[in-house]
Write a protein that holds these residues in place. Structure first.
Motif, PDB file in Angstrom:
ATOM      1  N   GLN A   1       0.811  -1.213   0.000  1.00 33.36           N
ATOM      2  CA  GLN A   1       0.000   0.000   0.000  1.00 33.36           C
ATOM      3  C   GLN A   1       0.847   1.268   0.000  1.00 33.36           C
ATOM      4  O   GLN A   1       0.408   2.309  -0.489  1.00 33.36           O
ATOM      5  CB  GLN A   1      -0.951  -0.013   1.207  1.00 33.36           C
ATOM      6  N   LYS A   2       2.075   1.197   0.531  1.00 37.98           N
ATOM      7  CA  LYS A   2       2.922   2.385   0.608  1.00 37.98           C
ATOM      8  C   LYS A   2       3.721   2.630  -0.668  1.00 37.98           C
ATOM      9  O   LYS A   2       4.329   3.686  -0.833  1.00 37.98           O
ATOM     10  CB  LYS A   2       3.880   2.262   1.804  1.00 37.98           C
TER      11      LYS A   2
ATOM     12  N   PRO B   1      12.146  -7.252  -5.740  1.00 39.80           N
ATOM     13  CA  PRO B   1      13.028  -6.385  -4.945  1.00 39.80           C
ATOM     14  C   PRO B   1      13.903  -7.108  -3.915  1.00 39.80           C
ATOM     15  O   PRO B   1      14.445  -6.465  -3.007  1.00 39.80           O
ATOM     16  CB  PRO B   1      12.029  -5.463  -4.250  1.00 39.80           C
ATOM     17  N   ASP B   2      14.055  -8.432  -4.045  1.00 35.87           N
ATOM     18  CA  ASP B   2      14.822  -9.184  -3.049  1.00 35.87           C
ATOM     19  C   ASP B   2      16.266  -8.701  -2.956  1.00 35.87           C
ATOM     20  O   ASP B   2      16.809  -8.560  -1.854  1.00 35.87           O
ATOM     21  CB  ASP B   2      14.804 -10.674  -3.400  1.00 35.87           C
TER      22      ASP B   2
ATOM     23  N   THR C   1      12.851   0.475   2.933  1.00 31.22           N
ATOM     24  CA  THR C   1      13.718   1.634   2.715  1.00 31.22           C
ATOM     25  C   THR C   1      13.280   2.341   1.436  1.00 31.22           C
ATOM     26  O   THR C   1      12.586   1.742   0.599  1.00 31.22           O
ATOM     27  CB  THR C   1      15.190   1.206   2.567  1.00 31.22           C
ATOM     28  N   PRO C   2      13.674   3.604   1.242  1.00 34.39           N
ATOM     29  CA  PRO C   2      13.318   4.283  -0.002  1.00 34.39           C
ATOM     30  C   PRO C   2      13.796   3.518  -1.236  1.00 34.39           C
ATOM     31  O   PRO C   2      13.089   3.468  -2.267  1.00 34.39           O
ATOM     32  CB  PRO C   2      14.025   5.635   0.127  1.00 34.39           C
ATOM     33  N   GLU C   3      14.970   2.933  -1.159  1.00 29.89           N
ATOM     34  CA  GLU C   3      15.510   2.183  -2.302  1.00 29.89           C
ATOM     35  C   GLU C   3      14.646   0.950  -2.608  1.00 29.89           C
ATOM     36  O   GLU C   3      14.419   0.605  -3.769  1.00 29.89           O
ATOM     37  CB  GLU C   3      16.947   1.751  -2.019  1.00 29.89           C
ATOM     38  N   TYR C   4      14.162   0.295  -1.559  1.00 30.25           N
ATOM     39  CA  TYR C   4      13.295  -0.875  -1.735  1.00 30.25           C
ATOM     40  C   TYR C   4      11.990  -0.455  -2.422  1.00 30.25           C
ATOM     41  O   TYR C   4      11.542  -1.100  -3.383  1.00 30.25           O
ATOM     42  CB  TYR C   4      13.002  -1.510  -0.380  1.00 30.25           C
ATOM     43  N   TYR C   5      11.390   0.632  -1.962  1.00 29.92           N
ATOM     44  CA  TYR C   5      10.137   1.089  -2.563  1.00 29.92           C
ATOM     45  C   TYR C   5      10.345   1.544  -3.998  1.00 29.92           C
ATOM     46  O   TYR C   5       9.455   1.378  -4.852  1.00 29.92           O
ATOM     47  CB  TYR C   5       9.505   2.191  -1.712  1.00 29.92           C
ATOM     48  N   ASN C   6      11.503   2.103  -4.285  1.00 30.94           N
ATOM     49  CA  ASN C   6      11.800   2.482  -5.664  1.00 30.94           C
ATOM     50  C   ASN C   6      11.871   1.250  -6.562  1.00 30.94           C
ATOM     51  O   ASN C   6      11.424   1.271  -7.713  1.00 30.94           O
ATOM     52  CB  ASN C   6      13.116   3.252  -5.736  1.00 30.94           C
TER      53      ASN C   6
END
Length: 294
Positions: A41-42, A178-179, A189-194
């Motif tokens: 959701q985020k 994204p593993d 983290t921001p990088e994970y969400y990216n």
């Protein structure tokens, strides 16, 4: 003679599987490694969220334990947990426990074996970014198998080309992210969400390929993951590691429906088999997620 021909025809038609859902000719399973439901959701993932509106979904599907890669990718296509199929570690290349049953390829029965045996003419493909996937399916049962060596862009390009050129009856597409980002930088983290956002763009490109191939109205697409993660790892018993998204859209699927019943990753294989009208082996423990259908 005519009666004999008719009898043989009826026998053949009853043997070869017929799709349960009217209008379904193709099924595409998309797996995103390390994609925890906690992040859904985020994330900036409009294609995934549109897929939820167009179909049925749950963000409370669970991995099997341990919440690691090979264990869960095996369970996803083999319709049973590690206690039965025998793959118990994150990088299992062969069962650490004796498989309870073996198919004619010497592996635990999987959706690929069922399709090949019951729909012999089916076009079946596996395109995968993590090389470990290559140990979890019988190469002899599929028409196309492409290892993309941790290159999701290459996996996406191969999948798009295969969809347009062959219009596969069944295709499994595996993305390693994204593993990788979760391990190297961290989950949540921001990088994970990216990276989830990048995965969403790739999902949209696959959707477009299905449309360009003229398959959109007769294709079921199922999106899920093997596990989530916490900090820089996974394999444990937290909900961040165990809960995964499970989203399905296409003909016969209820729209904008949140699935309330329990879904475990081995139910994925059972659902695929049910869609195709395949007879499943007694050793499978998975159940089709019928709540997702109209």
């Amino acid at each position: 003679m005519k009666k004999l021909i008719l009898a043989v025809s009826l026998l053949v038609s009853s043997y070869y599987a017929q799709a349960q859902i009217k209008g379904v000719k193709h099924v595409i399973l998309i797996g995103m490694d390390g994609f925890g439901a906690y992040s859904f959701q985020k994330a900036d993932n409009p294609n995934m969220k549109q897929m939820m509106q167009d179909g049925s979904y749950t963000l409370q599907a669970r991995s099997v334990l341990p919440s690691s890669s090979a264990v869960n990718w095996a369970s996803m296509v083999m319709g049973a947990g590690p206690e039965v199929h025998g793959y118990t570690e994150w990088n299992s290349q062969k069962p650490e426990l004796p498989s309870r049953e073996l198919d004619k390829y010497g592996l635990f029965p999987s959706i690929y074996t069922l399709l090949r045996e019951q729909k012999p003419a089916a076009e079946i493909g596996v395109i995968y970014s993590w090389d470990g996937i290559g140990y979890l399916f019988p190469k002899e049962a599929v028409n196309k198998a492409v290892a993309c060596h941790d290159n999701d862009s290459l996996a996406s390009a191969n999948a798009i080309d295969y969809i347009k050129s062959k219009k596969p009856d069944f295709l499994f597409i595996h993305f390693d992210e994204p593993d990788g980002t979760g391990h190297n930088i961290g989950h949540n983290t921001p990088e994970y969400y990216n990276q989830v956002h990048i995965n969403d763009i790739r999902l949209g490109e696959i959707f477009q390929a299905v449309k360009d191939a003229g398959m959109w109205n007769n294709t079921i697409i199922l999106l899920t993951a093997d596990h989530g993660g916490i900090k820089k790892g996974h394999g444990g018993k937290t909900m961040e590691e165990m809960q995964i998204p499970w989203i399905i859209r296409g003909p016969g699927i209820a729209k904008n429906h949140e699935i309330k019943n329990s879904v475990v990753t081995y139910d994925t294989a059972a659902t695929l088999a049910w869609i195709f009208g395949l007879k499943t082996p007694a050793v499978w423990t998975g159940r089709p997620v019928k709540e997702a259908f109209k």
